[in-house]
Design an enzyme around this catalytic site. Structure first.
Site, PDB file in Angstrom:
ATOM      1  N   ARG A 126      -1.076  -8.431  13.121  1.00 33.43           N
ATOM      2  CA  ARG A 126      -1.607  -7.429  12.184  1.00 33.43           C
ATOM      3  C   ARG A 126      -2.400  -8.104  11.067  1.00 33.43           C
ATOM      4  O   ARG A 126      -3.420  -7.578  10.618  1.00 33.43           O
ATOM      5  CB  ARG A 126      -0.462  -6.570  11.637  1.00 33.43           C
ATOM      6  N   ARG A 129      11.633  -5.069   5.655  1.00 36.33           N
ATOM      7  CA  ARG A 129      11.429  -3.675   5.246  1.00 36.33           C
ATOM      8  C   ARG A 129      12.253  -2.678   6.058  1.00 36.33           C
ATOM      9  O   ARG A 129      12.444  -2.824   7.250  1.00 36.33           O
ATOM     10  CB  ARG A 129       9.957  -3.334   5.411  1.00 36.33           C
ATOM     11  N   LYS A 158       0.833  -1.206   0.000  1.00 38.49           N
ATOM     12  CA  LYS A 158       0.000   0.000   0.000  1.00 38.49           C
ATOM     13  C   LYS A 158       0.873   1.264   0.000  1.00 38.49           C
ATOM     14  O   LYS A 158       0.672   2.167  -0.798  1.00 38.49           O
ATOM     15  CB  LYS A 158      -0.935   0.032   1.225  1.00 38.49           C
ATOM     16  N   ARG A 208     -10.172   1.051   7.969  1.00 32.77           N
ATOM     17  CA  ARG A 208      -9.796  -0.289   8.394  1.00 32.77           C
ATOM     18  C   ARG A 208     -10.911  -0.987   9.173  1.00 32.77           C
ATOM     19  O   ARG A 208     -10.755  -2.138   9.555  1.00 32.77           O
ATOM     20  CB  ARG A 208      -8.601  -0.178   9.326  1.00 32.77           C
ATOM     21  N   ARG A 213      13.958   1.020  10.945  1.00 30.97           N
ATOM     22  CA  ARG A 213      12.986  -0.076  10.877  1.00 30.97           C
ATOM     23  C   ARG A 213      11.883   0.196  11.875  1.00 30.97           C
ATOM     24  O   ARG A 213      12.118   0.795  12.926  1.00 30.97           O
ATOM     25  CB  ARG A 213      13.672  -1.405  11.202  1.00 30.97           C
TER      26      ARG A 213
END
Ligand code: AP5
Ligand code: ZN
Length: 217
Positions: free
Chosen positions: A172, A127, A13, A88, A160
């Protein structure tokens, strides 16, 4: 245009929203980024959100909506927005519709990024982002051209996220399936749902999303 990117953690996203910003001049609006900024600034909302985010749960609708409304009141949103990580919950989706209706607007498209859950754990765990400009990278899938130097701004400090470990990612993912995935049916009913296979290379998904944006706006 009001575009929504729907998808689990790691679906891309943020990566794709930043590219749509570049390609179409739209404004990325990430409630995750806004909440992390509130946590970093130590605001009252940030203090309430911090522990929930670190555990991988969803922050309460009242906090998220207050932060989002503040951001939507800024003049740059007139260029059109890409909502990344919002709405959400069913409550957030209804609140968004009401907010847009006040301005005579509606959701242009809700685009569901379709991915395999298992691959998301690896994507999120690898990531990192540029500490200066926020550009996103990945240990394996998106390295800077020159190791240790941001492609976008030349920055050399990277960071991070506290919630990017395998255990929290699973929480999550669970929150996504329990509370957010039902929004796919909601937007389908409204006739604004688009789906895109988001398991391919980043550049290919960018092209596919571009085609959708051109078609709906
Ligand atoms: P948020 O910041 O929104 O995180 P998220 O939804 O978990 O999404 P991510 O940022 O992890 O993933 P992404 O889809 O943006 O993937 P990315 O492009 O980075 O939310 C964080 C927390 O804040 C929530 O858990 C919640 O507590 C709270 N929160 C936020 N909004 C809320 C709301 N509305 N209501 C309540 N609570 C809220 O990509 C991931 C990695 O993969 C990157 O390294 C990237 O380089 C790489 N990658 C991307 N695409 C590809 C590809 N196609 N192939 C290979 N690698 C790829
Ligand atoms: Zn940078």
């Amino acid at each position: 245009a009001v575009l929504i990117l729907l998808g689990p953690p790691g679906a891309g996203k943020g990566t794709q929203a930043r590219m749509l910003e570049e390609d179409f001049g739209l404004v990325q609006l990430s409630t995750g980024d806004l909440l992390r900024a509130a946590v970093a600034a130590g605001t009252e909302a940030g203090k309430r959100a911090k522990a929930v985010m670190e555990a991988g749960g969803l922050v309460s609708d009242d906090i998220v909506l207050a932060i989002l409304k503040d951001r939507m009141a800024q003049p740059d949103v007139a260029r059109g927005i890409i909502l990344d990580g919002f709405p959400r919950t069913a409550g957030q989706a209804a609140a968004l519709d009401a907010l847009l209706a006040e301005a005579g607007q509606r959701v242009t498209a809700a685009i569901s990024l379709e991915v395999d859950d298992e691959a998301m754990v690896g994507r999120v765990s690898g990531r990192y982002t540029c500490g200066t400009c926020g550009e996103g990278y990945h240990d394996e899938f998106k390295k800077p051209a020159v190791a240790g130097t941001c492609d976008k701004c030349g920055g050399t400090a990277f960071k991070r996220r506290a919630d990017d470990n395998a255990e929290t990612v699973r929480e999550r993912l669970k929150a996504y399936h329990d509370q957010t995935a039902p929004l796919i049916a909601y937007y389908d009913k409204l006739g604004v749902l688009e789906r895109i296979d988001a398991m391919g290379p980043i550049a290919q998904i960018r092209t596919g999303l571009g085609a959708i944006v051109n078609r709906v706006s």
